[in-house]
Design a protein around this motif. Structure first.
Motif, short mmCIF file in Angstrom:
data_model
loop_
_atom_site.label_atom_id
_atom_site.label_comp_id
_atom_site.label_asym_id
_atom_site.label_seq_id
_atom_site.Cartn_x
_atom_site.Cartn_y
_atom_site.Cartn_z
N LEU A 1 0.81 -1.22 0.00
CA LEU A 1 0.00 0.00 0.00
C LEU A 1 0.85 1.27 0.00
O LEU A 1 0.31 2.37 -0.01
CB LEU A 1 -0.92 0.01 1.23
N VAL A 2 2.18 1.10 0.01
CA VAL A 2 3.09 2.25 0.07
C VAL A 2 3.82 2.40 -1.26
O VAL A 2 4.53 1.49 -1.68
CB VAL A 2 4.12 2.08 1.21
N HIS A 3 3.64 3.53 -1.91
CA HIS A 3 4.34 3.79 -3.17
C HIS A 3 5.65 4.53 -2.94
O HIS A 3 6.67 4.20 -3.55
CB HIS A 3 3.45 4.61 -4.10
N ASP A 4 5.65 5.53 -2.04
CA ASP A 4 6.87 6.29 -1.80
C ASP A 4 6.78 6.96 -0.43
O ASP A 4 5.69 7.24 0.09
CB ASP A 4 7.05 7.36 -2.88
N LEU A 5 7.96 7.22 0.15
CA LEU A 5 8.09 7.91 1.43
C LEU A 5 9.27 8.87 1.34
O LEU A 5 10.27 8.56 0.69
CB LEU A 5 8.35 6.91 2.57
N TRP A 6 9.15 10.01 1.99
CA TRP A 6 10.27 10.95 2.00
C TRP A 6 10.19 11.84 3.24
O TRP A 6 9.15 11.95 3.88
CB TRP A 6 10.28 11.80 0.73
N LEU A 7 11.32 12.44 3.56
CA LEU A 7 11.41 13.33 4.71
C LEU A 7 11.25 14.76 4.24
O LEU A 7 12.04 15.25 3.43
CB LEU A 7 12.76 13.15 5.41
N GLU A 8 10.21 15.42 4.73
CA GLU A 8 9.98 16.83 4.38
C GLU A 8 10.87 17.75 5.21
O GLU A 8 11.53 18.63 4.68
CB GLU A 8 8.50 17.19 4.61
N SER A 9 10.85 17.55 6.53
CA SER A 9 11.64 18.41 7.41
C SER A 9 11.81 17.73 8.76
O SER A 9 11.04 16.84 9.13
CB SER A 9 10.96 19.78 7.59
N LEU A 10 12.83 18.18 9.50
CA LEU A 10 13.09 17.68 10.85
C LEU A 10 13.78 18.78 11.63
O LEU A 10 14.89 19.21 11.29
CB LEU A 10 13.96 16.43 10.81
N ALA A 11 13.09 19.27 12.68
CA ALA A 11 13.66 20.35 13.49
C ALA A 11 12.99 20.36 14.85
O ALA A 11 11.76 20.21 14.95
CB ALA A 11 13.48 21.71 12.80
N ASP A 12 13.80 20.52 15.89
CA ASP A 12 13.29 20.65 17.26
C ASP A 12 12.35 19.51 17.65
O ASP A 12 11.33 19.72 18.31
CB ASP A 12 12.56 21.99 17.43
N GLY A 13 12.70 18.30 17.24
CA GLY A 13 11.91 17.13 17.63
C GLY A 13 10.64 16.93 16.84
O GLY A 13 9.87 16.01 17.14
N LEU A 14 10.39 17.77 15.83
CA LEU A 14 9.19 17.62 15.00
C LEU A 14 9.61 17.17 13.61
O LEU A 14 10.37 17.86 12.92
CB LEU A 14 8.42 18.93 14.91
N CYS A 15 9.11 16.02 13.21
CA CYS A 15 9.44 15.43 11.92
C CYS A 15 8.21 15.46 11.02
O CYS A 15 7.13 15.02 11.43
CB CYS A 15 9.92 14.00 12.13
N THR A 16 8.37 15.98 9.81
CA THR A 16 7.28 15.97 8.83
C THR A 16 7.65 15.02 7.70
O THR A 16 8.67 15.20 7.03
CB THR A 16 7.02 17.37 8.27
N LEU A 17 6.82 14.01 7.53
CA LEU A 17 7.04 12.99 6.50
C LEU A 17 6.10 13.21 5.33
O LEU A 17 4.97 13.68 5.50
CB LEU A 17 6.79 11.60 7.08
N GLY A 18 6.56 12.86 4.14
CA GLY A 18 5.71 12.80 2.96
C GLY A 18 5.43 11.35 2.64
O GLY A 18 6.33 10.50 2.72
N MET A 19 4.19 11.04 2.29
CA MET A 19 3.81 9.67 1.96
C MET A 19 2.92 9.65 0.73
O MET A 19 2.01 10.48 0.61
CB MET A 19 3.03 9.02 3.12
N ARG A 20 3.18 8.73 -0.17
CA ARG A 20 2.26 8.44 -1.27
C ARG A 20 1.75 7.02 -1.06
O ARG A 20 2.51 6.06 -1.16
CB ARG A 20 2.92 8.58 -2.63
N LEU A 21 0.44 6.90 -0.77
CA LEU A 21 -0.15 5.62 -0.39
C LEU A 21 -1.27 5.23 -1.35
O LEU A 21 -1.96 6.09 -1.90
CB LEU A 21 -0.72 5.71 1.04
#
Length: 231
Positions: A161-181
């Motif tokens: 069910l997962v086509h792609d994953l990537w890291l958008e940003s990471l700062a001060d303990g907050l991680c934003t992920l990109g997902m194509r599902l």
């Protein structure tokens, strides 16, 4: 009688992220009627407006890229559609774009293939560690998973069910992920399950669907592209 088909790209914000798919359809139907939009109706004993959402949005998830098709019995310009309908929409629902698409195209629901998400999670991992977790999941051939809802337990391959994953940003303990599902008749990936599979122990702080990706390889779509959209 259907004479026109308009496709609406709209946002669904914090104010309405806990409403159901059925409630959202009712909001749209009410807004369109109050705006006096000339809707086309289905045939039969209980005619209903010909409107269709592309794919259900999980409860608790916001979106900036939802799709809605509206069939009309009289022509309306996208400009006038936005102008009149916007005044009738509840807080939290806003149109980004309206454009005309071909009446002969396949149903909107049948064209949806993937959803893209932005997912915020808290973490103490480094950028390198997050990147390694993403690469490991993408490299896996399968990922057996089970999901319990009430008393029912479903078992399936989450990796499919997962086509792609990537890291958008990471700062001060907050991680934003990109997902194509995946989002089609074969299954729908859930962002919170993918986050858990990546090793994030806490539920996501925010999940937002940013885009719905449609399949555009059918003969009808190819013919529509050759002839072009009306001006």
């Amino acid at each position: 009688m259907k004479v026109q088909r308009l496709r609406v790209i709209f946002c669904r914000g914090e104010e309405v992220k806990y409403i159901t798919h059925l409630d959202l359809m009712r909001f749209w139907e009410r807004a369109l009627r109050r705006a006096a939009i000339p809707l086309a109706y289905s045939e039969g004993y209980s005619p209903s407006p010909r409107i269709a959402l592309a794919a259900p949005l999980p409860v608790g998830v916001t979106s900036t890229g939802e799709l809605l098709d509206v069939y009309l019995s009289q022509r309306v310009t996208p400009y006038n559609f936005i102008k009149t309908v916007s005044q009738q929409l509840p807080a939290g629902i806003a149109m980004r774009e309206v454009r005309e698409v071909g009446l002969g195209l396949p149903s909107l629901q049948s064209q949806v293939r993937w959803s893209e998400y932005q997912v915020d999670v808290s973490t103490d991992r480094s950028r390198e560690e997050v990147q390694a977790a993403l690469a490991q999941l993408l490299a896996a051939e399968s990922l057996p998973w089970k999901h319990q809802r009430d008393k029912e337990v479903r078992r399936y391959d989450l990796r499919s069910l997962v086509h792609d994953l990537w890291l958008e940003s990471l700062a001060d303990g907050l991680c934003t992920l990109g997902m194509r599902l995946r989002t089609d008749s074969q299954g729908s990936g859930r962002a919170e399950q993918v986050a858990a599979a990546l090793g994030f122990s806490e539920p996501p702080l925010r999940i937002e669907r940013s885009k719905l990706i449609l399949e555009e390889t059918s003969p009808a779509v190819q013919a529509w592209r050759r002839h072009g959209e009306p001006g």
